[in-house]
Design a protein around this motif. Structure first.
Motif, PDB file in Angstrom:
ATOM      1  N   ARG A 134       0.849  -1.183   0.000  1.00 53.61           N
ATOM      2  CA  ARG A 134       0.000   0.000   0.000  1.00 53.61           C
ATOM      3  C   ARG A 134       0.892   1.241   0.000  1.00 53.61           C
ATOM      4  O   ARG A 134       2.098   1.155   0.239  1.00 53.61           O
ATOM      5  CB  ARG A 134      -0.917   0.043   1.233  1.00 53.61           C
ATOM      6  N   ILE A 135       0.301   2.405  -0.236  1.00 51.40           N
ATOM      7  CA  ILE A 135       1.052   3.652  -0.177  1.00 51.40           C
ATOM      8  C   ILE A 135       0.348   4.630   0.761  1.00 51.40           C
ATOM      9  O   ILE A 135      -0.865   4.536   0.978  1.00 51.40           O
ATOM     10  CB  ILE A 135       1.233   4.306  -1.566  1.00 51.40           C
ATOM     11  N   TYR A 136       1.124   5.562   1.309  1.00 56.48           N
ATOM     12  CA  TYR A 136       0.597   6.584   2.221  1.00 56.48           C
ATOM     13  C   TYR A 136       1.031   7.945   1.713  1.00 56.48           C
ATOM     14  O   TYR A 136       2.227   8.222   1.577  1.00 56.48           O
ATOM     15  CB  TYR A 136       1.128   6.335   3.634  1.00 56.48           C
ATOM     16  N   ILE A 137       0.063   8.802   1.404  1.00 60.63           N
ATOM     17  CA  ILE A 137       0.346  10.175   0.986  1.00 60.63           C
ATOM     18  C   ILE A 137       0.060  11.063   2.187  1.00 60.63           C
ATOM     19  O   ILE A 137      -1.070  11.133   2.673  1.00 60.63           O
ATOM     20  CB  ILE A 137      -0.508  10.571  -0.229  1.00 60.63           C
ATOM     21  N   SER A 151      11.330   5.136   2.632  1.00 62.88           N
ATOM     22  CA  SER A 151      10.491   4.072   2.083  1.00 62.88           C
ATOM     23  C   SER A 151       9.995   4.472   0.706  1.00 62.88           C
ATOM     24  O   SER A 151       9.857   5.661   0.401  1.00 62.88           O
ATOM     25  CB  SER A 151       9.297   3.829   3.020  1.00 62.88           C
ATOM     26  N   ASP A 152       9.725   3.486  -0.146  1.00 60.49           N
ATOM     27  CA  ASP A 152       9.126   3.782  -1.450  1.00 60.49           C
ATOM     28  C   ASP A 152       7.608   3.856  -1.345  1.00 60.49           C
ATOM     29  O   ASP A 152       6.925   3.974  -2.357  1.00 60.49           O
ATOM     30  CB  ASP A 152       9.552   2.745  -2.493  1.00 60.49           C
ATOM     31  N   ARG A 153       7.069   3.826  -0.110  1.00 57.70           N
ATOM     32  CA  ARG A 153       5.619   3.758   0.084  1.00 57.70           C
ATOM     33  C   ARG A 153       5.055   4.940   0.856  1.00 57.70           C
ATOM     34  O   ARG A 153       3.858   4.991   1.109  1.00 57.70           O
ATOM     35  CB  ARG A 153       5.258   2.459   0.801  1.00 57.70           C
ATOM     36  N   GLU A 239       6.513   4.954 -10.294  1.00 51.55           N
ATOM     37  CA  GLU A 239       7.183   3.666 -10.493  1.00 51.55           C
ATOM     38  C   GLU A 239       6.675   2.626  -9.502  1.00 51.55           C
ATOM     39  O   GLU A 239       6.408   1.478  -9.862  1.00 51.55           O
ATOM     40  CB  GLU A 239       8.691   3.830 -10.345  1.00 51.55           C
ATOM     41  N   THR A 240       6.521   3.043  -8.243  1.00 52.46           N
ATOM     42  CA  THR A 240       6.007   2.128  -7.221  1.00 52.46           C
ATOM     43  C   THR A 240       4.605   1.657  -7.566  1.00 52.46           C
ATOM     44  O   THR A 240       4.303   0.456  -7.494  1.00 52.46           O
ATOM     45  CB  THR A 240       5.999   2.816  -5.845  1.00 52.46           C
ATOM     46  N   THR A 241       3.721   2.577  -7.954  1.00 53.14           N
ATOM     47  CA  THR A 241       2.343   2.184  -8.241  1.00 53.14           C
ATOM     48  C   THR A 241       2.254   1.314  -9.489  1.00 53.14           C
ATOM     49  O   THR A 241       1.434   0.388  -9.550  1.00 53.14           O
ATOM     50  CB  THR A 241       1.443   3.422  -8.402  1.00 53.14           C
ATOM     51  N   ALA A 242       3.097   1.578 -10.488  1.00 52.04           N
ATOM     52  CA  ALA A 242       3.088   0.763 -11.703  1.00 52.04           C
ATOM     53  C   ALA A 242       3.517  -0.666 -11.406  1.00 52.04           C
ATOM     54  O   ALA A 242       2.865  -1.636 -11.829  1.00 52.04           O
ATOM     55  CB  ALA A 242       3.996   1.378 -12.761  1.00 52.04           C
ATOM     56  N   ILE A 243       4.617  -0.827 -10.675  1.00 51.68           N
ATOM     57  CA  ILE A 243       5.107  -2.169 -10.349  1.00 51.68           C
ATOM     58  C   ILE A 243       4.107  -2.898  -9.464  1.00 51.68           C
ATOM     59  O   ILE A 243       3.846  -4.097  -9.647  1.00 51.68           O
ATOM     60  CB  ILE A 243       6.493  -2.091  -9.687  1.00 51.68           C
ATOM     61  N   ASP A 244       3.512  -2.186  -8.497  1.00 51.31           N
ATOM     62  CA  ASP A 244       2.485  -2.812  -7.661  1.00 51.31           C
ATOM     63  C   ASP A 244       1.348  -3.360  -8.505  1.00 51.31           C
ATOM     64  O   ASP A 244       0.863  -4.481  -8.297  1.00 51.31           O
ATOM     65  CB  ASP A 244       1.924  -1.796  -6.662  1.00 51.31           C
TER      66      ASP A 244
END
Length: 346
Positions: A134-137, A151-153, A239-244
């Protein structure tokens, strides 16, 4: 004694990777207005009915839903989730946050935003984000960010007014674009609505150095733009969201194929597995996640070779090489002046 493991394991290496079901475009909003069970919403009116039109979450949702794409079209997600938590006495809101995230892991959401962004909040969710993809903005008003939170997240957004009554909820505005548009969408140089460009010129190099996205005014038309787009470790969020997204879809389609038909350990099984991988990567290309060259998506599904030991263990190890269709954020233009005849253009 047998050791349990999941049937499908996808590993991403620096160079190689050992039916679309998800574009990872759903957001979870956690508010500390009041305790409230998880609920899906489609508009701010229903949020106002449940929390009040002067609540923090309502104001946040208004910013989240008030964004537009580059053509001026309103960006409206199919739905988003909201859950409310409070802390009293010796309780910590960060502990409550960890609990509620784990309780609602089965709900449909990918990006997290909250009404109570702090360094402690980042610490509380950091390992959860990595473990559960998951990601946190989040919003910050100080730097540097602790090394433990590299972190990349976690994507930090600069906001000096994050604690004030007239808070602009810049993280919500940012998520309203980059998350709603789906995995792999631009994370830098994006136009935002309903927020102000209040970043001092002298701050921009330091914020960039610390991987903090800031809001500024660009071009003669004064576009209010989010510049940066990186997570705390320096990885671009797109990049993180694409790979996820690629991993989630590969895992889903491989599991479906395994359940419906299975993969025999022979030429027919290998061919079916390669076909499943090819089809999924083609769909990821159609989702604008895989680069294209000469009208073809740039990926290779390598022929499967299985050793006798692997057959005995019932393990098949396919490999896929791919190039992400990520975005360019810097242009170095060369101008060449001459007094010679150049010739006309046809």
């Amino acid at each position: 004694m047998g050791v349990y493991r999941e049937p499908i394991k996808v590993e991403v290496l620096e160079q190689e990777l050992n039916l679309t079901v998800a574009s990872l475009n759903k957001t979870l909003i956690v508010t500390n207005d009041k305790n409230a069970d998880f609920k899906y919403y489609m508009n701010s009116k229903d949020v106002a009915n449940d929390f009040g039109n002067n609540s923090k979450v309502y104001k946040l949702v208004e910013k989240f839903l008030g964004q537009r794409d580059g053509d001026g079209n309103i960006l409206k997600p199919d739905f988003f989730g909201v859950v409310g938590i409070t802390a009293s006495g010796q309780e910590k809101i960060e502990d409550k946050l960890k609990e509620v995230l784990n309780e609602n892991l089965d709900k449909e959401w990918y990006a997290l935003i909250t009404t109570f962004d702090t360094v402690e909040t980042m610490k509380a969710v950091s390992s959860f984000l990595t473990e559960n993809r998951r990601i946190y903005i989040t919003e910050v008003k100080a730097y540097p960010i602790p090394d433990a939170l590299k972190s990349d997240r976690i994507a930090p957004i600069w906001n000096l007014k994050m604690d004030e009554a007239d808070k602009e909820y810049k993280a919500a505005a940012y998520a309203g674009v980059v998350v709603t548009k789906g995995a792999g969408y631009r994370s830098s140089m994006i136009e935002l609505q309903g927020v102000t460009a209040d970043t001092e010129l002298a701050k921009k190099p330091e914020l960039t150095k610390n991987n903090i996205t800031f809001v500024e005014k660009r071009t003669s038309e004064g576009y209010i733009t989010a510049n940066g787009g990186k997570s705390t470790d320096g990885t671009y969020l797109d990049e993180t969201t694409a790979i996820d997204c690629i991993i989630v879809n590969l895992n889903e389609n491989l599991e479906k194929a395994m359940i419906k038909k299975g993969f025999p350990q022979d030429d027919e099984g290998y061919a079916f597995l390669e076909e499943t991988l090819n089809n999924t990567m083609e769909e990821m290309g159609a989702n604008k996640l895989i680069a294209k060259k000469n009208k073809k998506y740039e990926f290779i599904v390598y022929p499967i070779n299985q050793t006798a030991t692997e057959r005995g263990l019932r393990i098949i190890r396919p490999r896929v090489l791919f190039r992400i269709r990520n975005w360019g954020y810097f242009i170095d233009l060369t101008l060449m002046k001459t007094k010679k005849d150049i010739g006309g253009k046809e």
